[in-house]
Enzyme design. Structure first.
Site, PDB file in Angstrom:
ATOM      1  N   ASN A 109      48.855  10.499  21.754  1.00  0.00           N
ATOM      2  CA  ASN A 109      49.256   9.087  21.763  1.00  0.00           C
ATOM      3  C   ASN A 109      49.424   8.579  23.184  1.00  0.00           C
ATOM      4  O   ASN A 109      49.058   7.449  23.497  1.00  0.00           O
ATOM      5  CB  ASN A 109      50.547   8.874  20.971  1.00  0.00           C
ATOM      6  CG  ASN A 109      50.277   8.720  19.494  1.00  0.00           C
ATOM      7  OD1 ASN A 109      49.360   8.024  19.090  1.00  0.00           O
ATOM      8  ND2 ASN A 109      51.089   9.374  18.687  1.00  0.00           N
ATOM      9  N   LEU A 116      66.762  13.090  20.799  1.00  0.00           N
ATOM     10  CA  LEU A 116      67.488  11.851  20.520  1.00  0.00           C
ATOM     11  C   LEU A 116      67.772  11.119  21.827  1.00  0.00           C
ATOM     12  O   LEU A 116      68.243  11.709  22.797  1.00  0.00           O
ATOM     13  CB  LEU A 116      68.803  12.160  19.792  1.00  0.00           C
ATOM     14  CG  LEU A 116      69.624  10.945  19.358  1.00  0.00           C
ATOM     15  CD1 LEU A 116      68.892  10.158  18.277  1.00  0.00           C
ATOM     16  CD2 LEU A 116      70.991  11.386  18.841  1.00  0.00           C
ATOM     17  N   ASN A 134      59.273   3.574  19.935  1.00  0.00           N
ATOM     18  CA  ASN A 134      58.931   4.865  19.333  1.00  0.00           C
ATOM     19  C   ASN A 134      57.931   4.645  18.213  1.00  0.00           C
ATOM     20  O   ASN A 134      57.846   3.561  17.636  1.00  0.00           O
ATOM     21  CB  ASN A 134      60.187   5.549  18.769  1.00  0.00           C
ATOM     22  CG  ASN A 134      59.892   6.957  18.273  1.00  0.00           C
ATOM     23  OD1 ASN A 134      59.153   7.709  18.897  1.00  0.00           O
ATOM     24  ND2 ASN A 134      60.473   7.324  17.137  1.00  0.00           N
ATOM     25  N   HIS A 181      56.733   6.562  14.537  1.00  0.00           N
ATOM     26  CA  HIS A 181      57.091   7.590  13.554  1.00  0.00           C
ATOM     27  C   HIS A 181      55.934   7.715  12.566  1.00  0.00           C
ATOM     28  O   HIS A 181      55.387   6.706  12.122  1.00  0.00           O
ATOM     29  CB  HIS A 181      58.377   7.188  12.822  1.00  0.00           C
ATOM     30  CG  HIS A 181      58.851   8.238  11.875  1.00  0.00           C
ATOM     31  ND1 HIS A 181      59.426   9.413  12.305  1.00  0.00           N
ATOM     32  CD2 HIS A 181      58.808   8.298  10.528  1.00  0.00           C
ATOM     33  CE1 HIS A 181      59.732  10.155  11.246  1.00  0.00           C
ATOM     34  NE2 HIS A 181      59.362   9.499  10.164  1.00  0.00           N
ATOM     35  N   ASP A 221      64.944   7.365  14.305  1.00  0.00           N
ATOM     36  CA  ASP A 221      64.057   6.588  13.427  1.00  0.00           C
ATOM     37  C   ASP A 221      64.762   5.421  12.746  1.00  0.00           C
ATOM     38  O   ASP A 221      64.558   5.164  11.561  1.00  0.00           O
ATOM     39  CB  ASP A 221      63.431   7.513  12.364  1.00  0.00           C
ATOM     40  CG  ASP A 221      62.730   8.694  12.982  1.00  0.00           C
ATOM     41  OD1 ASP A 221      62.103   8.522  14.046  1.00  0.00           O
ATOM     42  OD2 ASP A 221      62.806   9.797  12.415  1.00  0.00           O
ATOM     43  N   GLU A 227      47.894   5.929  14.411  1.00  0.00           N
ATOM     44  CA  GLU A 227      48.694   5.925  15.635  1.00  0.00           C
ATOM     45  C   GLU A 227      47.859   5.488  16.825  1.00  0.00           C
ATOM     46  O   GLU A 227      48.273   4.620  17.602  1.00  0.00           O
ATOM     47  CB  GLU A 227      49.269   7.320  15.887  1.00  0.00           C
ATOM     48  CG  GLU A 227      50.336   7.718  14.904  1.00  0.00           C
ATOM     49  CD  GLU A 227      50.777   9.177  15.069  1.00  0.00           C
ATOM     50  OE1 GLU A 227      51.835   9.513  14.530  1.00  0.00           O
ATOM     51  OE2 GLU A 227      50.067   9.963  15.736  1.00  0.00           O
TER      52      GLU A 227
END
Length: 192
Positions: free
Chosen positions: A14, A87, A102, A104, A145, A174
């Site tokens: 990514n 985290l 972010n 997911h 998330d 993605e």
């Protein structure tokens, strides 16, 4: 030109997609890749792409002072997580409020939270008998998330899918949507 830092723990596919997209669009530049794993594949990608990549232990990344000083020195305006499995802590959230993105590999709020990453997510989607899955691009807050959703895209779960075959379709989503969403969010920040 806007300056971006990417945090990654894995292979960096990514991160590479984002770097290529931004180089073509000239909307921003990835000036730093940070990883918490000395053996992460993203380090080789960064070398090949000519992007600075630094390793910092997880404890230093969580504590924040060293990496955040580096980001400030480099003039980083947006932080992008790309397979980063740590985290995000309060120092980061204070330094970059509403400026950490972010991705997911599922349609949140389902199949998210601590321990839900990579093949764990795809196994859970298959075990739940879902007929579709997808990606969620979101702002980062103090929970895994959980932050505000910016974009979701979906793909079918096919009969006979394995975690690996589903993951391949998720990776396509993605790589298609995350780079454009990063650029779009930068434009939105300019309008504020």
């Amino acid at each position: 030109m806007k300056r971006i830092a990417i945090l990654a723990s894995g292979s960096g596919s990514n991160a590479e997609a984002i770097i290529h997209y931004l180089r073509q669009s000239r909307e921003a530049e990835v000036v730093l890749l940070l990883t918490n794993r000395p053996d992460a594949g993203v380090r080789e990608r960064a070398r090949r792409l000519g992007v600075r990549c630094d390793y910092l232990p997880t404890a230093e990344l969580r504590e924040g002072s060293k990496p955040l000083a580096l980001l400030a020195e480099l003039g980083v305006e947006l932080v992008v997580l790309a397979g980063y499995l740590v985290l995000i802590t309060e120092p980061w959230l204070q330094a970059y409020p509403q400026r950490i993105l972010n991705i997911h590999p599922a349609l949140l709020p389902e199949f998210g939270g601590k321990g839900m990453y990579g093949h764990h997510v795809h196994e859970a989607v298959l075990a739940a008998g879902r007929t579709y899955s997808g990606i969620t691009i979101h702002l980062v807050d103090e929970h895994y998330d959980h932050g505000q959703t910016l974009l979701q895209a979906q793909c079918p779960v096919l009969a006979g899918d394995s975690p690996e075959t589903l993951a391949a379709r998720i990776h396509q989503l993605e790589h298609r949507y995350y780079p454009a969403a990063v650029a779009q969010y930068l434009r939105l920040l300019d309008e504020r």
